[in-house]
Enzyme design. Sequence first.
Site, PDB file in Angstrom:
ATOM      1  N   SER A   1       0.931  -1.085   0.147  1.00 25.16           N
ATOM      2  CA  SER A   1      -0.001   0.035   0.012  1.00 25.16           C
ATOM      3  C   SER A   1       0.834   1.424   0.057  1.00 25.16           C
ATOM      4  CB  SER A   1      -0.785  -0.195   1.124  1.00 25.16           C
ATOM      5  OG  SER A   1      -0.134  -0.302   2.462  1.00 25.16           O
TER       6      SER A   1
ATOM      7  N   GLU B   1       1.216   5.904   0.837  1.00 26.65           N
ATOM      8  CA  GLU B   1       0.466   6.806   1.614  1.00 26.65           C
ATOM      9  C   GLU B   1       0.699   7.984   0.929  1.00 26.65           C
ATOM     10  OE1 GLU B   1       0.782   6.264   5.927  1.00 26.65           O
ATOM     11  OE2 GLU B   1       1.373   8.470   6.111  1.00 26.65           O
TER      12      GLU B   1
ATOM     13  N   ASP C   1      -1.750  14.036  17.229  1.00 26.52           N
ATOM     14  CA  ASP C   1      -0.989  14.473  18.231  1.00 26.52           C
ATOM     15  C   ASP C   1      -1.986  15.959  18.269  1.00 26.52           C
ATOM     16  OD1 ASP C   1       1.145  12.767  18.930  1.00 26.52           O
ATOM     17  OD2 ASP C   1       1.575  12.997  16.699  1.00 26.52           O
TER      18      ASP C   1
ATOM     19  N   PHE D   1      12.863  14.616  11.521  1.00 23.85           N
ATOM     20  CA  PHE D   1      11.530  13.879  11.489  1.00 23.85           C
ATOM     21  C   PHE D   1      11.728  12.609  12.587  1.00 23.85           C
ATOM     22  CE2 PHE D   1       7.833  11.472   9.468  1.00 23.85           C
ATOM     23  CZ  PHE D   1       6.971  12.675  10.086  1.00 23.85           C
TER      24      PHE D   1
ATOM     25  N   HIS E   1       4.117  -0.869   3.506  1.00 20.04           N
ATOM     26  CA  HIS E   1       3.406   0.272   3.254  1.00 20.04           C
ATOM     27  C   HIS E   1       4.312   1.502   3.181  1.00 20.04           C
ATOM     28  CE1 HIS E   1      -0.053   3.099   4.052  1.00 20.04           C
ATOM     29  NE2 HIS E   1       0.782   3.762   4.492  1.00 20.04           N
TER      30      HIS E   1
HETATM   31  P1  FAD Z   1      -2.049   5.340  20.384  1.00 17.61           P
HETATM   32  O1  FAD Z   1      -2.112   4.005  19.923  1.00 17.61           O
HETATM   33  O2  FAD Z   1      -3.388   5.943  21.338  1.00 17.61           O
HETATM   34  O3  FAD Z   1      -0.713   5.601  21.258  1.00 17.61           O
HETATM   35  C1  FAD Z   1      -0.285   6.889  22.001  1.00 17.61           C
HETATM   36  C2  FAD Z   1       0.433   6.817  23.052  1.00 17.61           C
HETATM   37  O4  FAD Z   1      -0.218   6.524  24.099  1.00 17.61           O
HETATM   38  C3  FAD Z   1       1.492   5.439  23.254  1.00 17.61           C
HETATM   39  O5  FAD Z   1       2.535   5.722  23.736  1.00 17.61           O
HETATM   40  C4  FAD Z   1       0.741   4.409  23.835  1.00 17.61           C
HETATM   41  O6  FAD Z   1       1.703   3.517  24.547  1.00 17.61           O
HETATM   42  C5  FAD Z   1      -0.031   5.276  24.780  1.00 17.61           C
HETATM   43  N1  FAD Z   1      -1.089   4.451  25.300  1.00 17.61           N
HETATM   44  C6  FAD Z   1      -2.172   3.943  24.343  1.00 17.61           C
HETATM   45  N2  FAD Z   1      -3.281   3.460  24.927  1.00 17.61           N
HETATM   46  C7  FAD Z   1      -3.148   3.822  26.165  1.00 17.61           C
HETATM   47  C8  FAD Z   1      -3.849   3.638  27.318  1.00 17.61           C
HETATM   48  N3  FAD Z   1      -5.305   3.140  27.038  1.00 17.61           N
HETATM   49  N4  FAD Z   1      -3.405   3.786  28.626  1.00 17.61           N
HETATM   50  C9  FAD Z   1      -2.240   4.512  28.645  1.00 17.61           C
HETATM   51  N5  FAD Z   1      -1.454   4.694  27.546  1.00 17.61           N
HETATM   52  C10 FAD Z   1      -2.033   4.328  26.295  1.00 17.61           C
HETATM   53  N6  FAD Z   1      -0.617  11.369  12.689  1.00 17.61           N
HETATM   54  C11 FAD Z   1      -1.625  12.266  12.226  1.00 17.61           C
HETATM   55  O7  FAD Z   1      -1.963  13.347  12.780  1.00 17.61           O
HETATM   56  N7  FAD Z   1      -2.431  11.890  11.072  1.00 17.61           N
HETATM   57  C12 FAD Z   1      -2.206  10.601  10.292  1.00 17.61           C
HETATM   58  O8  FAD Z   1      -2.791  10.390   9.346  1.00 17.61           O
HETATM   59  C13 FAD Z   1      -1.272   9.854  10.824  1.00 17.61           C
HETATM   60  N8  FAD Z   1      -0.967   8.696  10.294  1.00 17.61           N
HETATM   61  C14 FAD Z   1      -0.236   7.696  10.775  1.00 17.61           C
HETATM   62  C15 FAD Z   1       0.017   6.660  10.277  1.00 17.61           C
HETATM   63  C16 FAD Z   1       1.027   5.261  10.757  1.00 17.61           C
HETATM   64  C17 FAD Z   1       0.955   4.047  10.064  1.00 17.61           C
HETATM   65  C18 FAD Z   1       1.565   5.801  11.935  1.00 17.61           C
HETATM   66  C19 FAD Z   1       2.377   4.691  12.527  1.00 17.61           C
HETATM   67  C20 FAD Z   1       1.372   6.904  12.672  1.00 17.61           C
HETATM   68  C21 FAD Z   1       0.630   7.951  11.980  1.00 17.61           C
HETATM   69  N9  FAD Z   1       0.590   9.240  12.649  1.00 17.61           N
HETATM   70  C22 FAD Z   1      -0.504  10.060  12.180  1.00 17.61           C
HETATM   71  C23 FAD Z   1       1.155   9.706  13.841  1.00 17.61           C
HETATM   72  C24 FAD Z   1       0.408   9.095  15.064  1.00 17.61           C
HETATM   73  O9  FAD Z   1      -1.014   9.884  15.124  1.00 17.61           O
HETATM   74  C25 FAD Z   1       1.262   9.458  16.096  1.00 17.61           C
HETATM   75  O10 FAD Z   1       2.351   8.492  16.489  1.00 17.61           O
HETATM   76  C26 FAD Z   1       0.570   9.519  17.605  1.00 17.61           C
HETATM   77  O11 FAD Z   1       1.540  10.036  18.548  1.00 17.61           O
HETATM   78  C27 FAD Z   1      -0.005   8.284  18.283  1.00 17.61           C
HETATM   79  O12 FAD Z   1      -1.067   7.833  17.578  1.00 17.61           O
HETATM   80  P2  FAD Z   1      -1.548   6.454  17.954  1.00 17.61           P
HETATM   81  O13 FAD Z   1      -2.782   6.069  16.944  1.00 17.61           O
HETATM   82  O14 FAD Z   1      -0.600   5.362  17.575  1.00 17.61           O
HETATM   83  O15 FAD Z   1      -1.867   6.341  19.470  1.00 17.61           O
END
Ligand code: FAD
Length: 276
Positions: A7, A9, A100, A207, A257
């Site tokens: 895929s 992006e 974020d 980055f 990806h």
């Molecule tokens: P989460 O899975 O919620 O994790 C975030 C942090 O919180 C981690 O440290 C985790 O250990 C901790 N955590 C999770 N759940 C809990 C809980 N229940 N209790 C306590 N701690 C917890 N960002 C964008 O803004 N837009 C995008 O389109 C985008 N696309 C991305 C695509 C990919 C494939 C990746 C890998 C990253 C992408 N990001 C994007 C970046 C991402 O949003 C950031 O890395 C963000 O900081 C974390 O998102 P997450 O969904 O992994 O969060």
Amino acid sequence: MTQATFSIEFFPPKTDEGVVKLRETRKQLAQLKPKFFSVTFGAGGSTRDRTLETVLEIQGEGLAAAPHLSCIGSTRANIREILDIYKSHGIRHIVALRGDLPSGVADPGEFRYANELVEFIRQETGDWFELEVAAYPEMHPQARSYTDDLANFKRKVEAGANAAITQYFFNADAYFNFVDDCQALGIAIPIVPGIMPISNYAQLARFSAMCGADIPRWLAKKLESYYDDTASIKAFGLDFVTGMCDRLLAGGAPGLHFYTLNQAALTSALWQRLGL
Ligand code: FAD
């Protein structure tokens, strides 16, 4: 073993010129026949309309598209509205993220973590969407520990994620180790490595420091030694990333990806070298 999936992006362009350029990039990359093109979603919903427009344009070209959707700073009502829009356009695939908070924004909204978003999407829409989530073989930079991060990743899987895409990395062993640890926890969804082609070392170093992706010292030093000789950086980067992708696929990675940064050349070259 099921067939590997590949895929690609993009980010949603900000300007009309960017839109035109992305069309050209897409035309080139569509020839590679990826499983889907995903489109990122800016912090706090800042690209909501542009993400949708880009996804619809991709769909309109007869290609599969998956919008990213981040929840931090949003309310349930906001997310519900976006899901309804996606559903009404026949979109069935989402990359679900926490995201974020944009700088200067303090209100985290109604979702704290991505597992809550996945749970909410499943509650609201059942199995309508195929859901991808993010995974971090080298640990998310805000996690308390590697083990905690793994447990948090598991929450997203248990909430209903179908597959994961990793943060990019330059060390295949970090990926294999992470996948082994996931398997030991009973996590069985495909975990697809996110691949960042190397084109500009200064930008990559900046980055990577932010997102917690390690550039091994030997690799950093080698790339640094080319100074602003971009052609050599790209040529060496291509050799290195091709070798890593070969190792990942030979070691059982369920696909790749590609983070393209809206550029076609390096992803096309990698794809061809890998014989995908
Ligand atoms: P989460 O899975 O919620 O994790 C975030 C942090 O919180 C981690 O440290 C985790 O250990 C901790 N955590 C999770 N759940 C809990 C809980 N229940 N209790 C306590 N701690 C917890 N960002 C964008 O803004 N837009 C995008 O389109 C985008 N696309 C991305 C695509 C990919 C494939 C990746 C890998 C990253 C992408 N990001 C994007 C970046 C991402 O949003 C950031 O890395 C963000 O900081 C974390 O998102 P997450 O969904 O992994 O969060």
